[in-house]
Scaffold this motif. Structure first.
Motif, PDB file in Angstrom:
ATOM      1  N   ILE A  36       0.835  -1.198   0.000  1.00 61.97           N
ATOM      2  CA  ILE A  36       0.000   0.000   0.000  1.00 61.97           C
ATOM      3  C   ILE A  36       0.874   1.254   0.000  1.00 61.97           C
ATOM      4  N   LEU A  37       1.913   1.228   0.822  1.00 57.48           N
ATOM      5  CA  LEU A  37       2.738   2.428   1.000  1.00 57.48           C
ATOM      6  C   LEU A  37       3.688   2.658  -0.173  1.00 57.48           C
ATOM      7  N   GLN A  38       4.348   1.604  -0.615  1.00 59.93           N
ATOM      8  CA  GLN A  38       5.348   1.768  -1.665  1.00 59.93           C
ATOM      9  C   GLN A  38       5.454   0.451  -2.426  1.00 59.93           C
ATOM     10  N   PRO A  39       4.614   0.251  -3.432  1.00 64.87           N
ATOM     11  CA  PRO A  39       4.621  -1.012  -4.180  1.00 64.87           C
ATOM     12  C   PRO A  39       6.009  -1.323  -4.719  1.00 64.87           C
ATOM     13  N   LYS A  82       3.738   3.646  11.411  1.00 65.58           N
ATOM     14  CA  LYS A  82       3.758   5.120  11.421  1.00 65.58           C
ATOM     15  C   LYS A  82       3.178   5.686  10.128  1.00 65.58           C
ATOM     16  N   LYS A  83       3.582   5.099   8.987  1.00 67.18           N
ATOM     17  CA  LYS A  83       3.112   5.613   7.706  1.00 67.18           C
ATOM     18  C   LYS A  83       1.616   5.374   7.513  1.00 67.18           C
ATOM     19  N   LEU A  84       1.136   4.209   7.968  1.00 68.75           N
ATOM     20  CA  LEU A  84      -0.296   3.930   7.862  1.00 68.75           C
ATOM     21  C   LEU A  84      -1.092   4.879   8.738  1.00 68.75           C
ATOM     22  N   ILE A 127      -6.114   0.648   3.803  1.00 70.47           N
ATOM     23  CA  ILE A 127      -5.215   1.227   4.804  1.00 70.47           C
ATOM     24  C   ILE A 127      -5.657   0.849   6.210  1.00 70.47           C
ATOM     25  N   GLU A 128      -6.952   0.937   6.448  1.00 69.59           N
ATOM     26  CA  GLU A 128      -7.479   0.629   7.785  1.00 69.59           C
ATOM     27  C   GLU A 128      -7.266  -0.845   8.137  1.00 69.59           C
ATOM     28  N   LYS A 148      -4.841  -2.609  11.047  1.00 66.59           N
ATOM     29  CA  LYS A 148      -5.342  -3.549  12.056  1.00 66.59           C
ATOM     30  C   LYS A 148      -4.538  -4.855  12.029  1.00 66.59           C
ATOM     31  N   ASN A 149      -4.309  -5.338  10.791  1.00 66.76           N
ATOM     32  CA  ASN A 149      -3.567  -6.603  10.664  1.00 66.76           C
ATOM     33  C   ASN A 149      -2.152  -6.467  11.197  1.00 66.76           C
TER      34      ASN A 149
END
Length: 640
Positions: free
Chosen positions: A223-226, A333-335, A379-380, A384-385
């Motif tokens: 999600i953050l950086q494919p 942190k990024k999420l 993202i959510e 959680k995971n």
């Protein structure tokens, strides 16, 4: 004084007189029957002894004919405290070394100590042993003993055994598989409410927890950086290395005498890959797999900070992994930063619109495009995971591995690795089964297995054959000859069967086996010769030379359709078989016995009749004599 005819004035012993008359008639006839019956029974007994002595040779030849004697193998092991070997008839003679690296063992798990009054449930345990599983329902307020009874009493339980052990810190639950091998490893999943103590009876290996954490991190990474396909491949290799290290930690942290610490939980700490993986170098590239020819510049302060969060990160790692790898803490942190705007909007909506956080969140999501909504959901969920995986990794409180499930493993002749799910390795060497007893010392010379032809057994069998023939020879001589000193004849004297049986066997002894090799085509080539008295004798020196030099040729002499063993069996069968001479003669003697039984019955009947007639005559004579005596007495009295 009364006077009467001579012999008529006294009583007669009729029974004694009748017995003497009947006996004089019976004795010669009874003697003939008894004599003939004794001769028949002696002959039957003699044929039985002769048949028994022949059959003992025939039975010995069965093992020779079917190569059972020559196929036997003798196995010697230099260290039977480590391994025991058993060889079948297919084993190939030779010497082999065996290093026992590990023994098979069953999987065993243990819980932390509980308070004796601890209650569990409601919930369910999903327990597996290998690919077989079963469920255990745990009712409300169950105690540890109730859980144990539920596990052991489950109808579909494939072999999982549970027990409560008394610890100084409180009772522990111990669960063990009753079968060894890694394919029979245990797993325990728990279905219970959060916070219920039943959750502490679940089991996850450190490897599994590392894998879950890496999966959550990979989800956040995507999600953050494919990553590019190549970067994903490299990252997967890094994760595989870390999981492999975790497996080793799981294995080494299995229960040892000091494994349970004062806290009550078995030791289980994570060891960095560079300390666990053989071949790990300080000049490894960012993939931790590909080495560079020249050392790379050291990482900057940011990379150094990141490297402290990633086990296995080296000071000279290239920037490739630093640019692409996201640590769990960094991902969190990024999420959180990505969700900050949405959470801020939710908070403002709650304050201004008098809504609950859930309602505010739903309203904000309604204003998003489908792509934005999908991205926010990802993202959510990723957050959680990741939080859940990190929490489980940091605060694991389930069952601890006391003993790993592992296969036995040996190295044969230093090159071949063999495994088994138990401590018996079948056909480790062709025809040889190994039973493992203990690990061998890696610094000592490994045990050696020596598989040899069983020459001793063959020698013993041939000696038994010689003794069996000599016994037959003596029995045959005793039964069919006449003692020159006493003149007493044997029960089979004059019978042709005794001469025929011996001549048939001697004919086999003197006839070469055409399909056998020249150096071993007769009985004498094995050191077995005929004595002057007619028996056999064995020269052990000649036999031993043949067993050493030509052992593999024995089967050509004894075995096969026209081998020595088959010829001996055929010769004996012609004498003792269903249509053989002995069986025919026994039938004739049995008929003779029946005839003598009939003669005995006829004689008994005739003697009974004679006894009745003679007794009647004597009674009639006694009556007549009594009358005469009475008349004579009357006449004497009349004459005065």
């Amino acid at each position: 004084m009364s006077v009467g005819p001579l012999g008529m004035n006294g009583g007669m012993d009729i029974n004694s007189m009748v017995q003497k008359i009947v006996s004089s008639e019976r004795v010669p006839k009874q003697q003939r029957i008894d004599s003939e019956r004794a001769d028949v029974n002696a002959s039957i007994s003699g044929y039985g002894r002769l048949k028994e002595s022949l059959d003992s040779m025939k039975n010995l030849m069965s093992d020779f004919r079917f190569n059972k004697v020559f196929a036997a193998r003798k196995v010697d092991v230099t260290d039977d405290s480590a391994v025991i070997a058993k060889a079948s008839t297919n084993a190939i003679a030779g010497k082999y070394s065996v290093d026992v690296l590990q023994l098979a063992q069953s999987h065993k798990l243990a819980s932390a100590p509980f308070d004796e009054r601890q209650k569990f449930g409601p919930g369910k345990l999903h327990i597996s042993m290998g690919n077989r599983s079963f469920d255990v329902n745990v009712s409300s307020y169950s105690k540890l003993n109730d859980v144990v009874r539920g596990i052991n009493g489950a109808k579909s339980n494939p072999g999982v055994r549970a027990a409560v052990i008394k610890d100084s810190n409180g009772p522990r639950l111990v669960i063990a598989a009753n079968q060894t091998g890694k394919d029979n490893a245990l797993s325990v999943a728990v279905d219970a409410k959060p916070g219920d103590e039943l959750n502490q009876l679940g089991f996850k290996t450190l490897e599994s927890r590392v894998k879950d954490l890496e999966a959550a991190r990979a989800e956040a990474q995507d999600i953050l950086q494919p990553l590019t396909p190549k970067q994903k491949e490299n990252a997967a290799k890094v994760a595989e290395k870390i999981e492999s290290a975790a497996r080793e930690v799981d294995k080494e942290n299995s229960y040892q005498p000091d494994a349970f610490q004062a806290s009550g939980q078995a030791t289980q700490s994570y060891v960095k890959p560079q300390d666990r993986i053989p071949g790990w170098t300080e000049t490894a590239s960012g993939t931790l797999l590909d080495s560079y020819d020249e050392p790379q510049p050291e990482l900057d302060s940011a990379a150094q900070e990141k490297s402290s969060q990633v086990d296995g990160w080296s000071n000279t790692a290239s920037g490739t992994l630093y640019d692409s790898y996201v640590t769990p803490e960094e991902a969190e942190k990024k999420l959180a930063a990505l969700r900050a705007d949405e959470e801020s909007s939710i908070a403002q909506a709650v304050q201004s619109g008098n809504m609950t956080p859930e309602e505010a969140k739903a309203e904000i999501r309604e204003g998003m495009s489908p792509e934005e909504k999908q991205h926010a959901d990802k993202i959510e969920q990723a957050q959680k995971n990741l939080q859940a995986a990190q929490k489980e990794f940091d605060n694991y409180s389930g069952l601890t591995q006391v003993q790993t499930a592992q296969d036995s493993k040996v190295i044969l002749d230093g090159v071949a690795t063999l495994t088994s799910n138990n401590n018996v390795i079948e056909d480790a060497i062709e025809g040889v089964d190994l039973t493992l007893k203990s690990k061998t010392d890696p610094n000592a010379r490994p045990p050696e297995i020596d598989v040899e032809y069983d020459r001793e057994t063959v020698s013993q069998y041939l000696e038994k054959f010689v003794n069996a023939y000599n016994q037959f020879h003596q029995v045959n001589k005793d039964l069919g000859s006449v003692d020159p000193q006493t003149g007493k004849a044997g029960p089979l004297a004059g019978e042709s069967i005794t001469r025929s049986a011996e001549s048939r066997l001697k004919s086999v002894f003197s006839t070469p086996i055409k399909d056998a090799p020249q150096e071993m085509n007769s009985l004498s080539s094995l050191g077995i010769t005929t004595t002057r008295q007619g028996g056999l004798e064995l020269n052990h020196d000649v036999l031993n030379r043949q067993l050493v030099n030509n052992f593999d040729k024995l089967k050509d002499f004894f075995g096969g359709r026209d081998g020595f063993a088959d010829r001996i069996q055929d010769a004996i069968q012609s004498v003792t078989g269903v249509t053989g001479a002995i069986r025919t003669r026994e039938k004739s003697l049995t008929e003779e016995n029946r005839r003598l039984q009939d003669d005995q019955a006829t004689l008994d009947r005739r003697m009974d009749q004679l006894k009745t007639r003679t007794h009647a005559k004597f009674e009639s004579m006694q009556d007549a004599t009594s009358k005469m005596q009475s008349q004579l007495s009357g006449m004497m009295n009349a004459l005065g």
